[in-house]
Motif scaffolding. Structure first.
Motif: not given
Length: 344
Positions: A295-301, A303-310, A312-322
């Motif tokens: 859900i946090t990734a969705h909230v950030l996504y 507003d993904s036009w902000v590079a920092a949010n993009t 962060a979404v990629n970081g959360l995705r990698q974290l979820l995989h791990f």
């Protein structure tokens, strides 16, 4: 007239020339035509700025100017902007627009949504509403890929009745399978990515607020009132490198923010967004004081036009995989640690 004066006159006249409308701009309306066809409003291109529907109506294309203010002037003549294309998936103010001008056709080709006659005729949000248990399906997917477990255990974790879990499980089909210790994902990374990419949103209503204290203090206060935190602040709590300068708080009932010392604010100025979600599994399936990382990734996504949010979404995705791989190992090899499971 001297040659120099003649050149200066020509230059002056050239500076006053107006370019033809649309010159230099090309808009791909393939998605628009597809969305209209899905809504039963088949159209063909008649000119560079005009469509014609099968029933003979003509539709002129227009894109909304995000810097313009819409003025409701009853004295204006007939409008020609019959079809409005929404660029970049933005839908701000659409409901207000189509209700005020029911003869307008508004199309979001990117998301396949069409509004006409003052209401939404077609699109993913309508399909979502027509699909029973869509919230439960995504909550189950998130629970299985991270925790496994039997049907009763999933129902308890998600916070929905057992029979709803059983009914919604069919939607996941071959993507999950039953084992002696409960349900598991056939392909954990794929199910993680599907849950991130396909989730249609938590819906509901949002209000924006500001208070001149630290985000940590605001989060602690809202947590004490039963709020579930998300956004950049929650992402940092999960170990993702992002400035924790924004907070989204989910509540079942809206708190009295003014009594807590907050003032209404714009989206850009707000320190806290309060959301009363349509998807209540956001609240029941929370992990501690924060929503799950999906859900946090969705909230950030959003507003993904902000590079920092993009990032962060990629970081959360990698974290979820791990985390999904680690949790799976602990479930199936409990001697290496403490795992969860049980047929339920």
């Amino acid at each position: 007239m001297s040659d120099r004066q003649w050149v200066q006159t020509i230059r002056h006249e050239q500076s006053m020339l107006s370019l033809p409308f649309g010159l230099g701009y090309t808009i791909d309306i393939t998605e628009t035509l597809t969305a209209l066809a899905a809504a039963g409003m088949h159209a063909r291109v008649e000119a560079f700025d005009r469509l014609r529907f099968d029933d003979g109506r003509t539709a002129f294309l227009a894109t909304p100017d995000p810097t313009a203010t819409v003025i409701d002037d009853d004295g204006v003549g007939d409008r020609v902007d019959d079809v409005i294309l929404l660029p970049g998936g933005s839908e701000g103010g659409v409901l207000s627009l189509v209700r005020r001008y029911p003869d307008l056709v508004v199309v979001n080709g990117k998301r396949g949504r069409v509004w006409a006659d003052g209401r939404q005729l077609s699109g993913t949000s309508m399909q979502r509403e027509a699909t029973p248990g869509w919230r439960t399906v995504f909550a189950i997917a998130r629970s299985i890929v991270m925790h496994g477990g039997g049907t009763h255990a999933i129902a308890d974790r998600v916070g929905v009745p057992f029979h709803e879990v059983r009914a919604a499980m069919r939607a996941l089909g071959v993507h999950v399978f039953r084992t002696p210790i409960g349900w598991e994902a056939r392909d954990r990374p794929a199910l993680v990515d599907w849950a991130l990419a396909a989730y249609p949103g938590y819906g509901g209503i949002r209000t924006c607020w500001r208070r001149d204290t630290t985000i940590d203090e605001q989060a602690d206060q809202l947590i004490s009132l039963g709020g579930v935190m998300s956004d950049r602040w929650a992402a940092q709590q999960s170990g993702v490198i992002v400035a924790p300068d924004r907070l989204t708080a989910f509540f079942a009932e809206h708190p009295d923010m003014a009594a807590l010392g907050y003032e209404p604010a714009t989206v850009d100025e707000a320190t806290v967004s309060v959301v009363i979600p349509q998807d209540t599994t956001v609240l029941t399936g929370a992990e501690g004081c924060c929503t799950d990382d999906f859900i946090t990734a969705h909230v950030l996504y959003e507003d993904s036009w902000v590079a920092a949010n993009t990032d962060a979404v990629n970081g959360l995705r990698q974290l979820l995989h791990f985390r999904s791989d680690l949790a799976h190992d602990l479930r199936w090899h409990p001697n290496t640690g403490s795992g969860e499971g049980g047929v339920g």
